[in-house]
Design an enzyme around this catalytic site. Sequence first.
Site, PDB file in Angstrom:
ATOM      1  N   SER A  46       0.818  -1.216   0.000  1.00  0.00           N
ATOM      2  CA  SER A  46       0.000   0.000   0.000  1.00  0.00           C
ATOM      3  C   SER A  46       0.853   1.268   0.000  1.00  0.00           C
ATOM      4  O   SER A  46       1.729   1.389  -0.836  1.00  0.00           O
ATOM      5  CB  SER A  46      -0.943  -0.065   1.196  1.00  0.00           C
ATOM      6  OG  SER A  46      -2.054   0.726   0.961  1.00  0.00           O
TER       7      SER A  46
ATOM      8  N   LYS B  66       4.250   2.051  -2.365  1.00  0.00           N
ATOM      9  CA  LYS B  66       4.694   3.231  -3.121  1.00  0.00           C
ATOM     10  C   LYS B  66       6.126   3.549  -2.666  1.00  0.00           C
ATOM     11  O   LYS B  66       7.017   3.864  -3.457  1.00  0.00           O
ATOM     12  CB  LYS B  66       3.807   4.448  -2.835  1.00  0.00           C
ATOM     13  CG  LYS B  66       2.285   4.211  -2.909  1.00  0.00           C
ATOM     14  CD  LYS B  66       1.486   5.465  -2.618  1.00  0.00           C
ATOM     15  CE  LYS B  66       0.102   5.268  -2.029  1.00  0.00           C
ATOM     16  NZ  LYS B  66      -0.908   4.569  -2.745  1.00  0.00           N
TER      17      LYS B  66
ATOM     18  N   TRP C  92      -9.888   0.348  -5.436  1.00  0.00           N
ATOM     19  CA  TRP C  92      -9.359   1.687  -5.118  1.00  0.00           C
ATOM     20  C   TRP C  92      -7.927   1.837  -5.656  1.00  0.00           C
ATOM     21  O   TRP C  92      -7.512   2.912  -6.060  1.00  0.00           O
ATOM     22  CB  TRP C  92      -9.406   1.855  -3.595  1.00  0.00           C
ATOM     23  CG  TRP C  92      -8.959   3.150  -2.986  1.00  0.00           C
ATOM     24  CD1 TRP C  92      -7.948   3.308  -2.081  1.00  0.00           C
ATOM     25  CD2 TRP C  92      -9.517   4.464  -3.170  1.00  0.00           C
ATOM     26  NE1 TRP C  92      -7.840   4.623  -1.692  1.00  0.00           N
ATOM     27  CE2 TRP C  92      -8.793   5.353  -2.350  1.00  0.00           C
ATOM     28  CE3 TRP C  92     -10.558   4.970  -3.962  1.00  0.00           C
ATOM     29  CZ2 TRP C  92      -9.071   6.721  -2.280  1.00  0.00           C
ATOM     30  CZ3 TRP C  92     -10.834   6.340  -3.893  1.00  0.00           C
ATOM     31  CH2 TRP C  92     -10.089   7.181  -3.062  1.00  0.00           C
TER      32      TRP C  92
ATOM     33  N   HIS D   9      -7.617  -5.678  -0.178  1.00  0.00           N
ATOM     34  CA  HIS D   9      -6.390  -4.903  -0.010  1.00  0.00           C
ATOM     35  C   HIS D   9      -5.639  -5.417   1.223  1.00  0.00           C
ATOM     36  O   HIS D   9      -6.078  -5.209   2.353  1.00  0.00           O
ATOM     37  CB  HIS D   9      -6.814  -3.448   0.194  1.00  0.00           C
ATOM     38  CG  HIS D   9      -5.682  -2.480   0.300  1.00  0.00           C
ATOM     39  ND1 HIS D   9      -4.870  -2.171  -0.765  1.00  0.00           N
ATOM     40  CD2 HIS D   9      -5.232  -1.738   1.344  1.00  0.00           C
ATOM     41  CE1 HIS D   9      -3.978  -1.276  -0.384  1.00  0.00           C
ATOM     42  NE2 HIS D   9      -4.169  -1.000   0.894  1.00  0.00           N
TER      43      HIS D   9
HETATM   44  C1  GTR Z   1      -5.409   4.585   1.480  1.00  0.00           C
HETATM   45  C2  GTR Z   1      -4.784   5.405   0.374  1.00  0.00           C
HETATM   46  C3  GTR Z   1      -4.042   4.503  -0.549  1.00  0.00           C
HETATM   47  C4  GTR Z   1      -3.198   3.476   0.174  1.00  0.00           C
HETATM   48  C5  GTR Z   1      -3.771   3.035   1.505  1.00  0.00           C
HETATM   49  C6  GTR Z   1      -2.790   2.419   2.520  1.00  0.00           C
HETATM   50  O1  GTR Z   1      -6.236   5.299   2.302  1.00  0.00           O
HETATM   51  O2  GTR Z   1      -5.811   6.091  -0.286  1.00  0.00           O
HETATM   52  O3  GTR Z   1      -3.301   5.278  -1.465  1.00  0.00           O
HETATM   53  O4  GTR Z   1      -1.902   3.906   0.311  1.00  0.00           O
HETATM   54  O5  GTR Z   1      -4.347   4.075   2.195  1.00  0.00           O
HETATM   55  O6  GTR Z   1      -1.641   2.779   2.595  1.00  0.00           O
HETATM   56  O7  GTR Z   1      -3.274   1.604   3.288  1.00  0.00           O
END
Ligand code: GTR
Length: 420
Positions: free
Chosen positions: A259, A263, A350, A401
């Site tokens: 997540s 990045k 997402w 996720h």
């Molecule tokens: C979310 C965000 C994503 C992702 C995620 C995470 O809220 O919108 O870009 O990075 O968090 O890190 O769990």
Amino acid sequence: MKYLLLFLFMIPMLALLWGQDANYEESQVPAYVLPSIFSEGSLANRSVLDWEKRRAEILTYFEQEVYGVTPPMDFDISFFLKDSSVCMGGKGIRKQVQLVLSRADTSLAIDLLLYLPTGGKSPVPAFLGMNFHGNHTIQADPEIFLPSSWVPNKEAWGITDHIPLEEARGASQSRWPVEMILDRGYALAVLYCGDLDPDYDDGFQNGVHSLFPEMHEGDRRATAWGSIGAWAWGLSRAMDYLVEDTAIDGRRVAVIGHSRLGKTALWAGVQDERFAMVVSNNSGCGGATLFRRKFGETVRHINTRFPHWFCDNFNAYNDQEDQLPIDQHMLLALIAPRLLYVASATKDQWADPKGEYLATVEASRVYSTIYNRPGIEGAMPDSQFVRRGDKVAYHLREGKHDITAFDWENYLNFADLHWK
Ligand code: GTR
């Protein structure tokens, strides 16, 4: 009446913040043209030298427009071994090393937690990654140090005032299958991202930003590194330690992240070529997916909710994705010719799994054309699949996720193919 008007005014703002205005329809993805990897012409007939030159230009775009500039290497770093013990019934050695970073009269301490497999050949390859809530959350082990830095509140774990609690020990252990990693002959090193930079917007006063205040002054503000830059920098400092530890093979270290930390792993892997493999798990917008698809999270969503993640210049691309000089296939291409693994999950819309797949396919053209290493290609299947080229791999996992044992098994299998 006044409050009603205020409320009505706030509805679109809240919808934006919570992403309810996001597009999840493939038919609504706008027509777009990706910036080509070479500014003029195709990839054919380009040499490695041509690519290396272009690579440096692309890297500068990412620094100036997306993640911000990383400060130069003028700081001191020292390592203190604070714990070394046999763990997991003799399967591993747990080490806890404090990294102290100092510059002028400011310093910052970071805890690295390292697991080494016992019994096999040494030195061993390793996976290095960051966690969201503290090293103590990755295993239910009373000996792991609690962070002394700020942690995010989490009601489920009883954390309401940003102070870590004993109760959270092992709370994220499903994401870190330590025993499986050791059994496969790999070491695992982890850091807590908040040790580098607490994940909230404070105008870059805290964390490692306080060691480099000049990065945020005057003309440099617009391109100063954000939190993703700071976390990525932390992964490189952990690498400074790993290359010194004789139990680790510094030429076989994979940087991994899930997540926002996916990045981060990508940005760390791009900048620091000591990482021989880079793994992006469900990294989504600002990670492996294509901005121009505007599917799921967009540039505006991410800059609105997380104004501290990227550099200030990145705000200019809210709703203006087509103006970006790059897209994320170019970020992935910057990993070439090292090992690259991108993974998505079916229910993680997402993060736009299809955008992650398409970016990986595009990036893999640098591997196939410049380095003569088969990439990955073909249309994307709808349900779970694993696809490997030579040095690039992608999988789509059924589910939400997250990072799971399935994901780890595939990363280890891919590393085995090249490193065992
Ligand atoms: C979310 C965000 C994503 C992702 C995620 C995470 O809220 O919108 O870009 O990075 O968090 O890190 O769990």
